[in-house]
Design a protein around this motif. Structure first.
Motif, PDB file in Angstrom:
ATOM      1  N   ARG A 141      -7.012-110.947  11.436  1.00  0.00           N
ATOM      2  CA  ARG A 141      -8.246-110.447  10.799  1.00  0.00           C
ATOM      3  C   ARG A 141      -9.094-109.660  11.240  1.00  0.00           C
ATOM      4  O   ARG A 141      -9.842-108.911   9.585  1.00  0.00           O
ATOM      5  N   MET A 142      -9.268-109.257  12.157  1.00  0.00           N
ATOM      6  CA  MET A 142     -10.509-108.875  12.970  1.00  0.00           C
ATOM      7  C   MET A 142     -10.222-106.903  12.537  1.00  0.00           C
ATOM      8  O   MET A 142     -11.188-106.435  12.229  1.00  0.00           O
ATOM      9  N   GLN A 143      -9.343-106.960  12.777  1.00  0.00           N
ATOM     10  CA  GLN A 143      -8.678-106.020  12.150  1.00  0.00           C
ATOM     11  C   GLN A 143      -8.735-105.310  10.567  1.00  0.00           C
ATOM     12  O   GLN A 143      -8.985-103.996  10.197  1.00  0.00           O
ATOM     13  N   TYR A 144      -8.468-106.328   9.649  1.00  0.00           N
ATOM     14  CA  TYR A 144      -8.723-106.119   8.551  1.00  0.00           C
ATOM     15  C   TYR A 144     -10.639-106.075   8.098  1.00  0.00           C
ATOM     16  O   TYR A 144     -10.169-105.265   7.008  1.00  0.00           O
ATOM     17  N   GLY A 145     -11.127-106.605   9.132  1.00  0.00           N
ATOM     18  CA  GLY A 145     -12.721-106.570   8.919  1.00  0.00           C
ATOM     19  C   GLY A 145     -12.637-105.501   8.729  1.00  0.00           C
ATOM     20  O   GLY A 145     -13.566-105.007   8.453  1.00  0.00           O
TER      21      GLY A 145
END
Length: 477
Positions: free
Chosen positions: A158-162
């Motif tokens: 999720r962090m990397q998607y952000g």
């Protein structure tokens, strides 16, 4: 080769207890981060039982974390050869190939990993990173989204998607997704100090409330985030910023701050707290709402020793920072080797000064080139002095370090030299950044290739007139 039981475990023998004891020791040292002591133990276990999967994989991982990428690749390849049907093995090869810059080979390996196990979200994560480094920004974002659909609770994904969303200028969706970083790193790792007061999310009224901004991540992030004190104060907040001690004096001048204190000193009273890098989500910052004009200035007069090093005598002066902290996870991509500066430093009629601090100029520049620069960075004892120095030059050329944020915050004309796959905040394309109006972005055209960037920088230097002012009609002023 020793005989094995089902599942690839070696049959019992006189030496089994010995290697298993060493393997347990190595694993404990690895978990503690004591890699130099773990390495020889892993190596002895692999020599004793070369047919086993886990010890060789762990040996490869140790080499990887020590930065010995060639050794890591050799061992990961050996695991993949011995266990050709394991998706994890192919994915590990892909990961190290990508870090080494061999994206086409990494892509082939990660495709094999996903063919063996289409639901391998670790391989999907690798694929997204590989696509990013191949310049397929949208493809990278879409792979992260697909992986999240399989494991929606995976905080790292999720962090990397952000970050992928912010890179593509979808800030309103990207910032909230990046809030997963606390779950990835852990609160104790991310923050050096904890608050017992409520977290401010952006929804709670701030009028008359004391808000503590907690420092996180790097020095450049603190400089970048200090601008938001003004917007918070406009909501009626009494704003307190925490930052590393070297930044306290300089950031104290940010508009809207009631106090700026060092991490580790007594915390001021506060009603709410918020991590520095959560401000963008809480304030719903977008490129169109971000103020990129200068918001900081060095206090007091310029120190005499810097005035003498940087005289305003009409000779154009260019400040250079070409290497960042070598411990940074992406430093091998964001920093350039000093010898690449030779064509730039050959530009006639220009005074070049080095603003290197960590590492120092002599550690990252070949000796024959050092005589072409004045080592101003070595004479800057504080960030305030560095800001004074940058305010006296005609052009700053820097890689993605705190110097870029320092120069942008004070409005110094700056060329920001970025790797092919840049940090998310700088966007994927274009010569401008909404973060700082005085920055012009120079981007690598190919991964790990700085020559075209240096050629562009030389062209920009050519637009400086005899007094240091730009003569090119489209140059930043």
């Amino acid at each position: 080769m020793a005989s094995t039981r089902a599942g690839g475990q070696p049959a019992g023998g006189a030496s089994t207890a010995a290697w298993m004891h060493e393997y347990r020791q190595a694993r404990e040292l690895f978990k503690k981060g004591d890699l130099t002591r773990a390495l020889p133990l892993f190596q002895r276990v692999v020599d004793a039982v070369p047919e086993l999967h886990d010890p060789r994989r762990d040996l490869a991982s140790t080499f990887y974390r020590l930065g010995r990428l060639t050794d890591a690749l050799r061992e990961y390849n050996e695991v993949a050869r011995r266990f050709p049907d394991q998706s994890e093995a192919a994915n590990n090869v892909a990961g190290v190939l990508s870090v080494m810059g061999h994206q086409a080979l990494a892509f082939q390996s990660v495709e094999r990993a996903l063919a063996l196990d289409p639901g391998n979200t670790a391989a999907m994560n690798n694929l997204a990173e590989i696509l990013k480094h191949m310049g397929d920004w949208q493809g990278s974002r879409d792979v992260y989204a697909a992986a999240l659909s399989l494991t929606p609770d995976d905080a790292k994904l999720r962090m990397q998607y952000g970050m992928a969303l912010v890179l593509l200028d979808d800030w309103l969706a990207g910032w909230p997704a990046m809030e997963a970083r606390e779950a990835v790193l852990g609160t104790a790792v991310l923050f050096k100090e904890q608050s017992k007061r409520p977290r401010w999310t952006g929804a709670e009224p701030l009028d008359g409330k004391q808000l503590l901004i907690q420092h996180e991540q790097g020095l450049g992030d603190a400089i970048m985030g200090a601008r938001f004190a003004k917007a918070l104060a406009a909501q009626g907040a009494i704003v307190h910023l925490r930052c590393p001690q070297p930044l306290v004096e300089f950031l104290s001048g940010a508009e809207g701050l009631s106090s700026c204190t060092a991490v580790g000193s007594p915390m001021p009273p506060h009603d709410f707290h918020i991590p520095l890098m959560s401000l963008m989500a809480a304030l719903k910052v977008t490129p169109s709402t971000l103020e990129g004009s200068p918001y900081l200035a060095p206090a007091g007069p310029c120190p005499p020793h810097l005035e003498s090093l940087l005289p305003r005598d009409g000779l154009p002066t260019v400040a250079l920072t070409w290497s960042g902290n070598p411990k940074h996870i992406n430093d091998h991509r964001r920093s350039m080797k000093g010898e690449l500066l030779a064509p730039l430093l050959s530009t006639p009629g220009v005074r070049f000064v080095a603003m290197q601090k960590d590492p120092a100029m002599e550690d990252v520049l070949p000796e024959p080139l050092r005589e072409r620069l004045i080592d101003v960075g070595a004479h800057c004892r504080t960030f305030t002095e560095s800001a004074h120095a940058l305010s006296r030059v005609d052009l700053v050329i820097t890689v993605d370090t705190a110097v870029a944020h320092l120069a942008g915050a004070i409005g110094a004309p700056t060329l920001l030299c970025l790797p092919f796959a840049p940090d998310y905040r700088w966007g994927a394309t274009g010569p401008r950044t909404p973060w700082y109006t005085s920055l012009t972005v120079l981007r690598q055209r190919e991964a790990m290739q700085w020559e075209s960037v240096i050629a562009e920088a030389i062209h920009h230097i050519g637009t400086l007139g005899p007094t240091g002012r730009r003569t090119h009609p489209h140059a930043t002023t």
